[in-house]
Scaffold this motif. Structure first.
Motif, PDB file in Angstrom:
ATOM      1  N   THR A 170      -6.038   1.850  -7.427  1.00  0.00           N
ATOM      2  CA  THR A 170      -6.534   2.732  -6.386  1.00  0.00           C
ATOM      3  C   THR A 170      -7.945   2.276  -6.038  1.00  0.00           C
ATOM      4  O   THR A 170      -8.800   2.166  -6.931  1.00  0.00           O
ATOM      5  CB  THR A 170      -6.555   4.194  -6.845  1.00  0.00           C
ATOM      6  N   ILE A 171      -8.164   1.972  -4.741  1.00  0.00           N
ATOM      7  CA  ILE A 171      -9.463   1.460  -4.293  1.00  0.00           C
ATOM      8  C   ILE A 171     -10.141   2.507  -3.449  1.00  0.00           C
ATOM      9  O   ILE A 171      -9.567   2.989  -2.465  1.00  0.00           O
ATOM     10  CB  ILE A 171      -9.305   0.154  -3.494  1.00  0.00           C
ATOM     11  N   ARG A 172     -11.330   2.893  -3.862  1.00  0.00           N
ATOM     12  CA  ARG A 172     -12.107   3.882  -3.129  1.00  0.00           C
ATOM     13  C   ARG A 172     -13.298   3.202  -2.471  1.00  0.00           C
ATOM     14  O   ARG A 172     -13.989   2.381  -3.096  1.00  0.00           O
ATOM     15  CB  ARG A 172     -12.585   4.983  -4.061  1.00  0.00           C
ATOM     16  N   VAL A 173     -13.520   3.533  -1.203  1.00  0.00           N
ATOM     17  CA  VAL A 173     -14.655   3.005  -0.444  1.00  0.00           C
ATOM     18  C   VAL A 173     -15.600   4.158  -0.161  1.00  0.00           C
ATOM     19  O   VAL A 173     -15.184   5.200   0.359  1.00  0.00           O
ATOM     20  CB  VAL A 173     -14.205   2.338   0.866  1.00  0.00           C
ATOM     21  N   ASN A 174     -16.862   3.961  -0.479  1.00  0.00           N
ATOM     22  CA  ASN A 174     -17.856   5.007  -0.283  1.00  0.00           C
ATOM     23  C   ASN A 174     -19.087   4.399   0.378  1.00  0.00           C
ATOM     24  O   ASN A 174     -19.511   3.297   0.042  1.00  0.00           O
ATOM     25  CB  ASN A 174     -18.251   5.624  -1.626  1.00  0.00           C
ATOM     26  N   GLY A 175     -19.662   5.106   1.382  1.00  0.00           N
ATOM     27  CA  GLY A 175     -20.873   4.610   2.016  1.00  0.00           C
ATOM     28  C   GLY A 175     -20.885   4.875   3.506  1.00  0.00           C
ATOM     29  O   GLY A 175     -20.237   5.813   3.996  1.00  0.00           O
ATOM     30  N   THR A 195     -18.223   7.910   4.968  1.00  0.00           N
ATOM     31  CA  THR A 195     -16.872   7.992   4.391  1.00  0.00           C
ATOM     32  C   THR A 195     -16.766   9.240   3.515  1.00  0.00           C
ATOM     33  O   THR A 195     -17.074   9.208   2.322  1.00  0.00           O
ATOM     34  CB  THR A 195     -16.559   6.743   3.559  1.00  0.00           C
ATOM     35  N   ARG A 196     -16.333  10.327   4.103  1.00  0.00           N
ATOM     36  CA  ARG A 196     -16.050  11.491   3.260  1.00  0.00           C
ATOM     37  C   ARG A 196     -14.892  11.181   2.309  1.00  0.00           C
ATOM     38  O   ARG A 196     -14.886  11.617   1.169  1.00  0.00           O
ATOM     39  CB  ARG A 196     -15.693  12.697   4.139  1.00  0.00           C
ATOM     40  N   LEU A 197     -13.924  10.412   2.836  1.00  0.00           N
ATOM     41  CA  LEU A 197     -12.809   9.967   2.005  1.00  0.00           C
ATOM     42  C   LEU A 197     -12.277   8.670   2.597  1.00  0.00           C
ATOM     43  O   LEU A 197     -11.984   8.591   3.797  1.00  0.00           O
ATOM     44  CB  LEU A 197     -11.696  11.015   1.969  1.00  0.00           C
ATOM     45  N   PHE A 198     -12.181   7.633   1.729  1.00  0.00           N
ATOM     46  CA  PHE A 198     -11.627   6.362   2.172  1.00  0.00           C
ATOM     47  C   PHE A 198     -10.972   5.732   0.942  1.00  0.00           C
ATOM     48  O   PHE A 198     -11.655   5.163   0.079  1.00  0.00           O
ATOM     49  CB  PHE A 198     -12.737   5.465   2.721  1.00  0.00           C
ATOM     50  N   VAL A 199      -9.637   5.836   0.855  1.00  0.00           N
ATOM     51  CA  VAL A 199      -8.914   5.451  -0.349  1.00  0.00           C
ATOM     52  C   VAL A 199      -7.686   4.629   0.015  1.00  0.00           C
ATOM     53  O   VAL A 199      -6.965   4.961   0.965  1.00  0.00           O
ATOM     54  CB  VAL A 199      -8.492   6.691  -1.160  1.00  0.00           C
ATOM     55  N   PHE A 200      -7.455   3.533  -0.769  1.00  0.00           N
ATOM     56  CA  PHE A 200      -6.225   2.768  -0.701  1.00  0.00           C
ATOM     57  C   PHE A 200      -5.520   2.900  -2.042  1.00  0.00           C
ATOM     58  O   PHE A 200      -6.084   2.552  -3.086  1.00  0.00           O
ATOM     59  CB  PHE A 200      -6.504   1.281  -0.435  1.00  0.00           C
ATOM     60  N   PRO A 228     -11.996  16.867   1.579  1.00  0.00           N
ATOM     61  CA  PRO A 228     -11.452  15.840   2.456  1.00  0.00           C
ATOM     62  C   PRO A 228      -9.941  15.698   2.349  1.00  0.00           C
ATOM     63  O   PRO A 228      -9.264  15.453   3.355  1.00  0.00           O
ATOM     64  CB  PRO A 228     -12.162  14.564   1.999  1.00  0.00           C
ATOM     65  N   VAL A 229      -9.400  15.821   1.134  1.00  0.00           N
ATOM     66  CA  VAL A 229      -7.950  15.737   0.964  1.00  0.00           C
ATOM     67  C   VAL A 229      -7.269  16.854   1.739  1.00  0.00           C
ATOM     68  O   VAL A 229      -6.265  16.647   2.433  1.00  0.00           O
ATOM     69  CB  VAL A 229      -7.575  15.786  -0.529  1.00  0.00           C
ATOM     70  N   ALA A 230      -7.778  18.050   1.636  1.00  0.00           N
ATOM     71  CA  ALA A 230      -7.189  19.176   2.356  1.00  0.00           C
ATOM     72  C   ALA A 230      -7.226  18.953   3.862  1.00  0.00           C
ATOM     73  O   ALA A 230      -6.307  19.342   4.585  1.00  0.00           O
ATOM     74  CB  ALA A 230      -7.930  20.468   1.994  1.00  0.00           C
ATOM     75  N   ILE A 289       0.852  -1.188   0.000  1.00  0.00           N
ATOM     76  CA  ILE A 289       0.000   0.000   0.000  1.00  0.00           C
ATOM     77  C   ILE A 289       0.889   1.240   0.000  1.00  0.00           C
ATOM     78  O   ILE A 289       1.710   1.430   0.914  1.00  0.00           O
ATOM     79  CB  ILE A 289      -0.944   0.013   1.212  1.00  0.00           C
ATOM     80  N   ASN A 290       0.744   2.063  -1.037  1.00  0.00           N
ATOM     81  CA  ASN A 290       1.474   3.327  -1.073  1.00  0.00           C
ATOM     82  C   ASN A 290       0.923   4.295  -0.039  1.00  0.00           C
ATOM     83  O   ASN A 290       1.667   4.950   0.687  1.00  0.00           O
ATOM     84  CB  ASN A 290       1.391   3.946  -2.470  1.00  0.00           C
ATOM     85  N   CYS A 291      -0.415   4.352   0.003  1.00  0.00           N
ATOM     86  CA  CYS A 291      -1.068   5.281   0.929  1.00  0.00           C
ATOM     87  C   CYS A 291      -2.488   4.806   1.204  1.00  0.00           C
ATOM     88  O   CYS A 291      -3.191   4.385   0.285  1.00  0.00           O
ATOM     89  CB  CYS A 291      -1.084   6.695   0.339  1.00  0.00           C
ATOM     90  N   ALA A 292      -2.868   4.865   2.459  1.00  0.00           N
ATOM     91  CA  ALA A 292      -4.259   4.631   2.845  1.00  0.00           C
ATOM     92  C   ALA A 292      -4.727   5.873   3.585  1.00  0.00           C
ATOM     93  O   ALA A 292      -4.107   6.283   4.572  1.00  0.00           O
ATOM     94  CB  ALA A 292      -4.388   3.406   3.739  1.00  0.00           C
ATOM     95  N   ALA A 293      -5.804   6.475   3.107  1.00  0.00           N
ATOM     96  CA  ALA A 293      -6.297   7.722   3.688  1.00  0.00           C
ATOM     97  C   ALA A 293      -7.784   7.589   3.974  1.00  0.00           C
ATOM     98  O   ALA A 293      -8.552   7.109   3.132  1.00  0.00           O
ATOM     99  CB  ALA A 293      -6.051   8.888   2.736  1.00  0.00           C
ATOM    100  N   SER A 294      -8.185   8.008   5.163  1.00  0.00           N
ATOM    101  CA  SER A 294      -9.610   7.959   5.502  1.00  0.00           C
ATOM    102  C   SER A 294      -9.987   9.200   6.298  1.00  0.00           C
ATOM    103  O   SER A 294      -9.219   9.678   7.137  1.00  0.00           O
ATOM    104  CB  SER A 294      -9.938   6.704   6.316  1.00  0.00           C
ATOM    105  N   ASP A 295     -11.159   9.699   5.998  1.00  0.00           N
ATOM    106  CA  ASP A 295     -11.741  10.833   6.722  1.00  0.00           C
ATOM    107  C   ASP A 295     -13.217  10.484   6.923  1.00  0.00           C
ATOM    108  O   ASP A 295     -14.007  10.521   5.973  1.00  0.00           O
ATOM    109  CB  ASP A 295     -11.575  12.121   5.913  1.00  0.00           C
ATOM    110  N   LEU A 296     -13.567  10.101   8.157  1.00  0.00           N
ATOM    111  CA  LEU A 296     -14.917   9.646   8.461  1.00  0.00           C
ATOM    112  C   LEU A 296     -15.608  10.656   9.368  1.00  0.00           C
ATOM    113  O   LEU A 296     -14.995  11.196  10.302  1.00  0.00           O
ATOM    114  CB  LEU A 296     -14.887   8.284   9.156  1.00  0.00           C
TER     115      LEU A 296
END
Length: 721
Positions: free
Chosen positions: A604-609, A593-598, A672-674, A577-584
């Motif tokens: 690149t895997i995005r999780v939404n819900g 999940t405002r942002l949930f990315v692997f 969310p990234v910011a 995993i290069n980066c896992a980022a989550s903002d719940l």
């Protein structure tokens, strides 16, 4: 002149004759004639029957310990045989106390100043029956008659001497039924000898309760008490034994005491020793009591051991947490006053389960509520020993205590309620630190430190900090147990948690420079983990760079949902995993999940819900986007439904995700990234943090492709390709 001398001689002779006659009358007087008067006067004064049934006599002799003229004047010694004191109306027994004899000497000269001075009052073979009913009426409370005017006479009793006797206690309030007997020792035993013997016995009991390590830990406490000034001359003359019930628990105890209790001379310590088993708790003490009229100087060595410190509450009245088996040894000093007592347990050490514990504590009863204060430290704290304090003990341990709450078969979050019923019984202000914490699976937690404050049912841990996996976790926790349901608040910052230390047995991370940074701010209400999570409101942010993940790792961690998703996406292989980022964000237990990315090497895997912790229901879309020509085992989006206990993971219907579509999908995540960029800044010390690059690309994509996410579709079972 001869006539004058004759008159003087007659006067002197008459006086001498009168004195002689008076002495003869006093010496030959039958004091039993005064018994009816004494019995009547005492009965009226104490408000219950009193009788001297035996002989009442007086003997005269000089007091060698007196000084000055008092040593030349004979002192009377009163002896009263067979004394009985009745009980008030309503008692189950007719007698409160019965003495074979009562004996005391009276200083004559102080009588001129209306002062009754008695050096020692000796009680011979006392038998005392103590009773208290459920309404709080106790037979040891005397209603003394009020004469209407203050007496000019003053009683000055210096000490009380004991003899073998018997005491019975029946107390409906404390649920006590005790039989206490006292016998004379064949020889007086020095204080130092009792200290050595009690230390050995207490440590043997500690080893039986906790293990051999407890005996070793307590042995480090130097046996220096026996040589303290003022105690070397103290000696034990009586042995006592107690059996029965206290607070409904079986009592079996014994001990030793001195022979004379000095009531006023603070330089004459009264030696005490006790070794008592109450239920499965053991308490032993050896020390001295001085100034007993004011109970101002209790100074003892004290040992505690048992299966849980919580079981000491009915014994000592101090609210303590549930613990594994424990054993402690320390120095207790007490200043006992009605409604405002002070206790200090100084320089104690011991074991709690496999953990060591040391420190100093004070306990005061003078405020609105009793208060426990002090400092505790541990060089090695096992997580298994800490778990019961935070409600994480096993069901087997709870079943053993008899307080386990059945966990519903369809629920993952623990429903076991927090035990807040005693939080309002006591306040606390205690700091605790642990140099190292051990737990199964070798999770490296170190240098735990916290400041615990309990105020009228409100528990605050601020700070609650510890080192974890080469990084630091700084947090504070606030639980308001004074309200129903309980209100909780947590603020947490995790910085520089090293992946290779967090997962030391996972080989793909052994050379990783990656780390985890995160923030949490949640408010909740409820009396269990399930209720708190089901009502939580706030936000969670997490950033992980340069890590790895696999189906096996997730199985070991017990992450059932993530395990199934990773298996469907990547199969059984390990994924870097290069980066896992989550903002719940959370609102009343609903986490969005405002942002949930692997971001991985292949996709690149995005999780939404959402995840609803109130109902434990899942509603998530997992959308993989392949990079370049790399092919995933599954390139269609997944749905995650069902519950945390029984997740339902399947393939979304519809066409395959087009290569490069991920860039469009990420286009709406500028905000969310910011929000996650401060976590990147927190890890600037780490070499080549790939999350910085990934998040900058995502923020750049949002400007170039501000496209909305594809609409969700109902999940159906369709082939993957």
């Amino acid at each position: 002149m001869p006539r004058v001398w004759k008159i003087v001689s007659w006067i002197i002779g008459v006086c001498v004759a009168l004195i002689v006659v008076l002495l003869i009358v006093i010496a030959t007087f039958d004091w039993n004639r005064l018994k009816p008067t004494i019995n009547t006067q005492v009965s009226q004064t104490i408000g219950r029957p009193f009788a001297i049934n035996g002989d009442l006599s007086v003997r005269w002799q000089r007091e060698r310990r007196a000084s000055g003229i008092g040593s030349w004047i004979p002192w009377p010694e009163f002896v009263a045989q067979d004394i009985r004191v009745g009980n008030p109306d309503g008692a189950s027994q007719p007698l409160f106390a019965q003495l074979e004899a009562l004996r005391f000497r009276l200083a004559p000269l102080p009588l001129l100043a209306h002062r009754v001075e008695i050096p020692v009052l000796y009680l011979t073979q006392p038998s005392i029956d103590l009773e208290r009913n459920a309404q709080g009426q106790a037979n040891w409370n005397f209603d003394l008659a009020d004469s209407g005017s203050s007496s000019t006479w003053q009683l000055d009793l210096h000490a009380i001497g004991f003899d073998r006797g018997h005491v019975t206690l029946n107390d409906a309030i404390t649920k006590s039924n005790l039989q206490i007997t006292m016998e004379t020792l064949q020889r007086a035993i020095p204080y130092s000898e009792i200290v050595a013997q009690q230390s050995s016995d207490a440590r043997e009991q500690a080893s039986k309760t906790v293990g051999a390590s407890a005996k070793t830990a307590l042995a480090k406490q130097a046996d220096k008490e026996g040589n303290e000034p003022g105690k070397t001359n103290a000696a034990y003359q009586f042995v006592w034994q107690a059996v029965g019930k206290y607070q409904g628990l079986t009592v079996d105890g014994n001990g030793k005491t001195g022979g004379v209790l000095a009531l006023q001379q603070t330089d004459q310590p009264f030696p005490l020793q006790a070794d008592v088993h109450i239920g499965d708790s053991h308490m032993a003490l050896v020390g001295t009591l001085t100034d007993p009229l004011h109970l101002a100087a209790l100074d003892i060595r004290l040992w505690f051991s048992g299966t849980s410190m919580a079981k000491l509450y009915p014994l000592i009245g101090v609210t303590l947490p549930d613990t594994p088996p424990y054993a402690t040894e320390g120095h207790l000093r007490a200043n006992l006053k009605r409604g405002a007592s002070h206790f200090s347990y100084d320089h104690f050490r011991g074991r709690v389960g496999g953990s060591d514990l040391s420190g100093s504590l004070t306990f005061d009863t003078g405020g609105a509520r009793p208060k426990l204060s002090g400092t505790l430290s541990s060089q090695l704290l096992r997580f298994a020993d800490l778990a019961p304090l935070i409600g994480a003990d096993s069901n087997a341990q709870k079943q053993q205590r008899g307080d386990a709450t059945p966990q519903p078969a369809d629920k993952v979050l623990p429903v076991e309620p927090f035990r807040t019923d005693r939080w309002r019984a006591m306040d606390a202000d205690v700091t605790f630190s642990a140099a190292r914490i051990e737990r199964e699976a070798q999770l490296p937690i170190n240098a735990l430190s916290t400041h615990v404050i309990m105020d009228n049912g409100v528990l605050t841990l601020d700070p609650l900090d510890f080192d974890l996996a080469g990084g630091k976790v700084a947090s504070n926790l606030h639980l308001d147990g004074s309200t129903t349901p309980m209100k909780g608040t947590i603020r947490l910052k995790a910085r520089h948690l090293k992946l290779k230390e967090l997962f030391p047995t996972f080989e793909p991370m052994s050379t990783s420079f990656g780390e985890i940074n995160g923030d949490a701010a949640l408010d909740a209400r409820g009396n269990s983990v399930a209720e708190l999570m089901g009502t939580s409101t706030g936000e969670l942010k997490l950033l992980m760079n340069d890590g790895a993940i696999s189906k096996t790792l997730l199985e070991t961690a017990g992450l059932n949902v993530a395990n199934i998703v990773i298996a469907k996406l990547f199969g059984d292989k390990t994924v870097k995993i290069n980066c896992a980022a989550s903002d719940l964000t959370a609102t009343n237990g609903l986490y969005d999940t405002r942002l949930f990315v692997f971001d991985t090497e292949d996709a690149t895997i995005r999780v939404n819900g959402t995840v609803n912790f109130a109902s434990e229901k899942l509603d998530l879309d997992v959308r993989p986007a392949s990079k370049g020509l790399r092919i995933l085992s599954l390139r269609s989006p997944l749905y995650v439904k069902g519950t945390l206990k029984n997740p339902d993971v399947g393939v979304q219907p519809g066409p395959l995700i087009l290569r490069g579509g991920g860039a469009v999908a990420l286009g709406i995540f500028a905000a969310p990234v910011a929000a996650l960029l401060p976590l990147v800044a927190a890890s600037r010390g780490a070499p080549d943090n790939t999350c910085a690059t990934v998040l900058e690309q995502m923020r750049g994509s949002s400007k170039a492709h501000p496209a909305p996410l594809p609409a969700k579709t109902a999940p159906k079972a369709t082939p993957a390709h």
